[in-house]
Design a protein around this motif. Structure first.
Motif, PDB file in Angstrom:
ATOM      1  N   PHE A   8       0.822  -1.206   0.000  1.00 45.31           N
ATOM      2  CA  PHE A   8       0.000   0.000   0.000  1.00 45.31           C
ATOM      3  C   PHE A   8       0.859   1.260   0.000  1.00 45.31           C
ATOM      4  O   PHE A   8       2.015   1.230   0.418  1.00 45.31           O
ATOM      5  CB  PHE A   8      -0.938   0.002   1.220  1.00 45.31           C
ATOM      6  N   GLU A   9       0.265   2.342  -0.444  1.00 47.10           N
ATOM      7  CA  GLU A   9       0.944   3.622  -0.546  1.00 47.10           C
ATOM      8  C   GLU A   9       1.540   4.093   0.777  1.00 47.10           C
ATOM      9  O   GLU A   9       2.522   4.824   0.785  1.00 47.10           O
ATOM     10  CB  GLU A   9      -0.025   4.706  -1.063  1.00 47.10           C
ATOM     11  N   GLU A  85       0.538   1.153 -10.837  1.00 50.91           N
ATOM     12  CA  GLU A  85       0.126   2.524 -10.497  1.00 50.91           C
ATOM     13  C   GLU A  85       0.009   3.381 -11.760  1.00 50.91           C
ATOM     14  O   GLU A  85      -0.978   4.081 -11.967  1.00 50.91           O
ATOM     15  CB  GLU A  85       1.124   3.143  -9.525  1.00 50.91           C
ATOM     16  N   ILE A 111      -4.909  -1.639  -6.520  1.00 52.86           N
ATOM     17  CA  ILE A 111      -5.979  -1.601  -5.527  1.00 52.86           C
ATOM     18  C   ILE A 111      -6.443  -0.151  -5.484  1.00 52.86           C
ATOM     19  O   ILE A 111      -5.628   0.755  -5.312  1.00 52.86           O
ATOM     20  CB  ILE A 111      -5.472  -2.037  -4.139  1.00 52.86           C
ATOM     21  N   LYS A 112      -7.725   0.046  -5.680  1.00 58.73           N
ATOM     22  CA  LYS A 112      -8.260   1.409  -5.685  1.00 58.73           C
ATOM     23  C   LYS A 112      -9.370   1.528  -4.654  1.00 58.73           C
ATOM     24  O   LYS A 112     -10.132   0.589  -4.433  1.00 58.73           O
ATOM     25  CB  LYS A 112      -8.810   1.769  -7.067  1.00 58.73           C
ATOM     26  N   ARG A 113      -9.431   2.692  -4.049  1.00 62.04           N
ATOM     27  CA  ARG A 113     -10.518   3.008  -3.133  1.00 62.04           C
ATOM     28  C   ARG A 113     -11.156   4.285  -3.630  1.00 62.04           C
ATOM     29  O   ARG A 113     -10.484   5.319  -3.730  1.00 62.04           O
ATOM     30  CB  ARG A 113      -9.981   3.167  -1.718  1.00 62.04           C
ATOM     31  N   TYR A 114     -12.436   4.199  -3.973  1.00 57.61           N
ATOM     32  CA  TYR A 114     -13.170   5.335  -4.547  1.00 57.61           C
ATOM     33  C   TYR A 114     -12.449   5.893  -5.776  1.00 57.61           C
ATOM     34  O   TYR A 114     -12.367   7.089  -5.980  1.00 57.61           O
ATOM     35  CB  TYR A 114     -13.391   6.440  -3.509  1.00 57.61           C
ATOM     36  N   THR A 118      -4.461   3.051  -4.211  1.00 58.26           N
ATOM     37  CA  THR A 118      -3.982   2.944  -2.828  1.00 58.26           C
ATOM     38  C   THR A 118      -2.946   1.843  -2.642  1.00 58.26           C
ATOM     39  O   THR A 118      -2.339   1.763  -1.572  1.00 58.26           O
ATOM     40  CB  THR A 118      -5.150   2.690  -1.841  1.00 58.26           C
TER      41      THR A 118
END
Length: 186
Positions: A8-9, A85, A111-114, A118
């Motif tokens: 994760f970032e 990314e 992996i994306k959130r909204y 992320t």
């Protein structure tokens, strides 16, 4: 698959890797009998000893040794993570394995959130394993299976099965990529 990573970032990551002969050659300090290693990096300490943890396993779930190194590979700086990314979708490419330093085929999914990136989930396969698979699945005894990258460089081939690594054999370092006409006549 030689390794799976979720990173994760924020710098947190979990990496699960099979210890191959190539990896063991690069890391003679790995404990004898270790077949797997799980690496955890956390933005907050995972134990009083720090943010990083390495656990070496023999036959799972038998722990051989657990340690808390002062530093660890930064999985968010790997070519596969950065490729996912940048692409914003599945990234597939030949990269360098974090532990072995040898070429691997990496597949990374963002992996994306909204809708915001992320992190990424990454899987690596060694070129040796791909070449061995090609060797086992020949169409006939006289056939040769070859996988090329976009530039025409040989990535894996059935004739490379069992070699220590494709790059050392000179195949990947070939200065002249195959052209489309050579692909059909070779």
């Amino acid at each position: 698959i030689v390794s799976l990573t979720v990173a994760f970032e924020d710098g947190s990551a979990r990496n699960f890797a099979r210890i191959t002969p190539d990896m063991r050659a690069q890391h003679p300090e790995y404990p004898q009998g270790a077949q797997w290693v799980v690496r955890t990096s956390s933005k907050v300490p995972v134990a009083p000893e720090g943010r990083f943890e390495e656990v070496f396993y023999g036959d799972y779930p038998h722990v051989i040794v657990s340690s808390h190194p002062a530093s660890m590979a930064d999985f968010v700086e790997t070519d596969s993570y950065l490729g996912a990314e940048r692409a914003g979708q599945l990234f597939i490419g030949v990269t360098t394995g974090v532990a072995s330093g040898l070429p691997v085929v990496s597949m990374a999914m963002p992996i994306k959130r909204y809708g915001v990136f992320t992190g990424a989930v990454t899987a690596n396969v060694t070129l040796r394993e791909i070449s061995e698979f090609l060797s086992r699945t020949r169409i006939s005894d006289n056939s040769e299976s070859i996988i090329l990258d976009e530039g025409g460089q040989i990535v894996a081939a059935s004739s490379l099965a069992g070699s220590d690594d494709a790059e050392a054999s000179g195949v990947l370092a070939s200065p002249t990529p195959l052209t489309r006409s050579e692909e059909h006549t070779s």
